[in-house]
Design an enzyme around this catalytic site. Structure first.
Site, PDB file in Angstrom:
ATOM      1  N   LYS A 215       0.832  -1.208   0.000  1.00  0.00           N
ATOM      2  CA  LYS A 215       0.000   0.000   0.000  1.00  0.00           C
ATOM      3  C   LYS A 215       0.869   1.261   0.000  1.00  0.00           C
ATOM      4  CE  LYS A 215      -2.837   3.219   0.645  1.00  0.00           C
ATOM      5  NZ  LYS A 215      -4.050   3.623  -0.016  1.00  0.00           N
ATOM      6  N   CYS A 269      -3.375  11.379   1.817  1.00  0.00           N
ATOM      7  CA  CYS A 269      -2.672  10.102   1.624  1.00  0.00           C
ATOM      8  C   CYS A 269      -1.302  10.275   1.007  1.00  0.00           C
ATOM      9  CB  CYS A 269      -3.525   9.204   0.727  1.00  0.00           C
ATOM     10  SG  CYS A 269      -5.201   9.090   1.315  1.00  0.00           S
TER      11      CYS A 269
HETATM   12  N1  SAJ Z   1      -1.869  15.062  -8.770  1.00  0.00           N
HETATM   13  C1  SAJ Z   1      -1.057  15.786  -9.623  1.00  0.00           C
HETATM   14  N2  SAJ Z   1      -0.779  15.266 -10.860  1.00  0.00           N
HETATM   15  C2  SAJ Z   1      -1.282  14.064 -11.270  1.00  0.00           C
HETATM   16  C3  SAJ Z   1      -2.087  13.337 -10.386  1.00  0.00           C
HETATM   17  C4  SAJ Z   1      -2.373  13.858  -9.139  1.00  0.00           C
HETATM   18  O1  SAJ Z   1      -0.586  16.878  -9.290  1.00  0.00           O
HETATM   19  O2  SAJ Z   1      -1.007  13.668 -12.400  1.00  0.00           O
HETATM   20  C5  SAJ Z   1      -2.156  15.601  -7.424  1.00  0.00           C
HETATM   21  C6  SAJ Z   1      -3.647  15.827  -7.177  1.00  0.00           C
HETATM   22  O3  SAJ Z   1      -4.076  17.066  -7.679  1.00  0.00           O
HETATM   23  C7  SAJ Z   1      -3.703  15.757  -5.668  1.00  0.00           C
HETATM   24  C8  SAJ Z   1      -2.646  14.694  -5.343  1.00  0.00           C
HETATM   25  O4  SAJ Z   1      -1.792  14.628  -6.468  1.00  0.00           O
HETATM   26  O5  SAJ Z   1      -3.316  16.976  -5.074  1.00  0.00           O
HETATM   27  C9  SAJ Z   1      -3.190  13.323  -5.046  1.00  0.00           C
HETATM   28  O6  SAJ Z   1      -4.263  13.018  -5.927  1.00  0.00           O
HETATM   29  P1  SAJ Z   1      -4.494  11.575  -6.564  1.00  0.00           P
HETATM   30  O7  SAJ Z   1      -5.707  11.653  -7.405  1.00  0.00           O
HETATM   31  O8  SAJ Z   1      -3.260  11.087  -7.204  1.00  0.00           O
HETATM   32  O9  SAJ Z   1      -4.668  10.612  -5.307  1.00  0.00           O
HETATM   33  P2  SAJ Z   1      -5.611  10.624  -3.998  1.00  0.00           P
HETATM   34  O10 SAJ Z   1      -4.826  11.198  -2.875  1.00  0.00           O
HETATM   35  O11 SAJ Z   1      -6.949  11.175  -4.278  1.00  0.00           O
HETATM   36  O12 SAJ Z   1      -5.751   9.027  -3.789  1.00  0.00           O
HETATM   37  C10 SAJ Z   1      -4.590   8.219  -3.683  1.00  0.00           C
HETATM   38  C11 SAJ Z   1      -4.763   7.028  -4.645  1.00  0.00           C
HETATM   39  N3  SAJ Z   1      -3.507   6.294  -4.761  1.00  0.00           N
HETATM   40  C12 SAJ Z   1      -2.975   5.983  -5.958  1.00  0.00           C
HETATM   41  O13 SAJ Z   1      -3.464   6.312  -7.003  1.00  0.00           O
HETATM   42  C13 SAJ Z   1      -1.731   5.158  -5.953  1.00  0.00           C
HETATM   43  C14 SAJ Z   1      -5.872   6.114  -4.129  1.00  0.00           C
HETATM   44  O14 SAJ Z   1      -5.971   4.955  -4.933  1.00  0.00           O
HETATM   45  C15 SAJ Z   1      -5.597   5.733  -2.664  1.00  0.00           C
HETATM   46  O15 SAJ Z   1      -6.639   4.913  -2.147  1.00  0.00           O
HETATM   47  C16 SAJ Z   1      -5.537   7.013  -1.848  1.00  0.00           C
HETATM   48  O16 SAJ Z   1      -4.441   7.809  -2.335  1.00  0.00           O
HETATM   49  C17 SAJ Z   1      -5.329   6.650  -0.385  1.00  0.00           C
HETATM   50  O17 SAJ Z   1      -6.275   6.840   0.389  1.00  0.00           O
HETATM   51  O18 SAJ Z   1      -4.266   6.129  -0.029  1.00  0.00           O
END
Ligand code: SAJ
Length: 418
Positions: A215, A269
């Site tokens: 994880k 996260c």
């Molecule tokens: N972000 C970027 N660029 C990207 C993708 C995301 O800047 O290309 C930023 C987003 O705007 C945000 C942050 O990253 O600020 C995180 O967003 P996210 O959509 O990547 O992830 P979370 O935090 O919403 O959810 C993540 C997910 N983990 C993965 O994709 C590996 C989700 O599956 C997990 O369940 C969750 O963390 C968790 O609870 O651990």
């Protein structure tokens, strides 16, 4: 035939993970009791309401409550299985704060009967599931806790990390594969029987520490990849090259998939979990630590760009669009957009800054101290602004591109208006 859980199930923590999981299980005909320390959360669920925004969750909760399958309480009841879905924030020194997990284990311990299952879903450092077993064992010396190499136990303890993406929880909770790591193989098998109720993805059995580390690795992987995109973006900005064009072209290579740069990495996260790896192996986790630093630095770089643009005006008005941690959610925890706005407000105390977010109706606590900030609706903010900064690509903001932005200085940190 693989075993499928029957009986009563209690879930400790009715947040972004516990509540959707409760609904997914309740709609499979299992009686689920949701437990939360917050009486207003419990009262909302009892009325069939959801205390936060997540697509399709509200209708599922009201259905499960109306059917009588989902109830909520502040007291941990007796049950056949318990799922712990409480937060694991980090301490000042960025080690994991396991106090909520420990409190949940201590609430469950007096209720346990032989044959019960305890599953930890909260994202946790390696070794936490074993600690849960030890905390329970200390309070219940009458129960045989699972030990490796020992086939017999009264209680089955396992880790099944949540993996759902906010904004797509109700889909991913059903479709994602699940990793179930037991303190013993029998514990993993018992815990898997719960996820077989609703998971359509594959259920992968392993040991608890591997599940914990898998994880953390998932979120660290994403953090490192976003850091790569953010670093490239800073490099392209300094070289006056369009990062979005670079990514569009590079991603046409069959083995390249660069993620999107943005104003930083937020949420509860991804900015937190990689630190659990760093604190488990500080000497070795060099890339993971650097990625964290790159992403944490990003709001400062973005704010500096805005300040530089503002300095070209005598008395500019700046519109900042978006405050949540990512698009189309109402969650502003650890939001880089809020950090960017506060850095700009601090650097330009004389400049009027209008902030807009369709998911945020009151000024976030962190921004309340600035006299030059005002919450506005997006159209008004853009109308009045000389500089428009897009911080979160909420769906309603995308449409602004065609109608409202002419003649203004635009800083689109998400590439949504290309
Ligand atoms: N972000 C970027 N660029 C990207 C993708 C995301 O800047 O290309 C930023 C987003 O705007 C945000 C942050 O990253 O600020 C995180 O967003 P996210 O959509 O990547 O992830 P979370 O935090 O919403 O959810 C993540 C997910 N983990 C993965 O994709 C590996 C989700 O599956 C997990 O369940 C969750 O963390 C968790 O609870 O651990």
């Amino acid at each position: 035939m693989s075993e499928v859980f029957k009986g009563r199930l209690a879930i400790i923590g009715m947040g972004y993970i516990g509540l959707p999981t409760a609904v997914a299980i309740a709609t499979r005909g299992i009686d689920v009791i949701g437990v939360d320390i917050n009486p207003s959360t419990v009262a909302a669920i009892a009325r069939g309401e959801v205390p936060f925004v997540e697509p399709d969750l509200a209708v599922a909760v009201s259905g499960a409550v109306a059917m009588g399958r989902l109830t909520a309480t502040t007291e941990t009841p007796e049950a056949d299985a318990f799922i712990i879905a409480v937060p694991t924030p980090f301490n000042e020194d960025r080690t994991a704060n396991l106090s909520y997990v420990k409190a949940a284990a201590e609430q469950i311990a007096p209720r346990l009967k032989p044959g019960n299952i305890v599953v930890l879903e909260s994202t946790s450092p390696p070794g936490t599931t074993e600690k849960v077993g030890r905390w329970i064992g200390a309070l219940r010396p009458d129960l045989r806790m699972p030990r490796n190499g020992d086939a017999i136990a009264d209680v089955f303890v396992a880790h099944c990390p949540e993996r759902v993406l906010p904004g797509r929880i109700m889909i991913e909770i059903v479709t994602n594969d699940r990793v179930v790591g037991g303190l013993t193989p029998r514990c993993a098998e018992k815990a898997a029987s719960i996820y077989r109720l609703f998971a359509q993805g594959e259920i992968l059995l392993t040991d608890a520490a591997s599940a914990e580390m898998a994880k953390l690795s998932e979120n660290a992987y994403r953090d490192v990849n976003i850091a790569f995109a953010n670093e490239l973006s800073a490099i392209c900005e300094s070289l006056h090259i369009d990062i979005w064009e670079v990514i569009r072209l590079a991603n046409r290579h069959p083995r390249v998939g660069i993620l999107s740069p943005g104003p930083g990495v937020g949420g509860h996260c991804i900015p937190v979990d990689p630190w659990f790896i760093v604190s488990a192996a500080p000497e070795l986790a060099r890339l993971i630590r650097t990625a964290r630093d790159v992403n944490d630095r990003r709001p400062h770089d973005v704010a500096a760009q805005v300040v530089a643009k503002a300095e070209r005006f005598r008395s500019p008005t700046i519109a900042c669009l978006g405050l949540t941690f990512k698009a189309n959610v109402d969650d502003a925890r650890e939001s880089p957009a809020i950090e960017v706005v506060s850095l700009i407000a601090k650097a330009l105390p004389e400049v009027e800054i209008l902030v807009a977010d369709p998911y945020v109706s009151t000024m976030p606590e962190l921004l309340k101290g600035y006299g030059n900030l005002r919450l506005e609706n997006a159209h008004e903010a853009v109308e009045r602004a000389d500089i428009v900064v897009l911080l979160v690509e909420h769906e309603p903001f995308r449409a602004l591109r065609h109608t409202r932005l002419g003649g203004k200085v635009i800083y689109d940190t998400r590439g949504a208006w290309r």
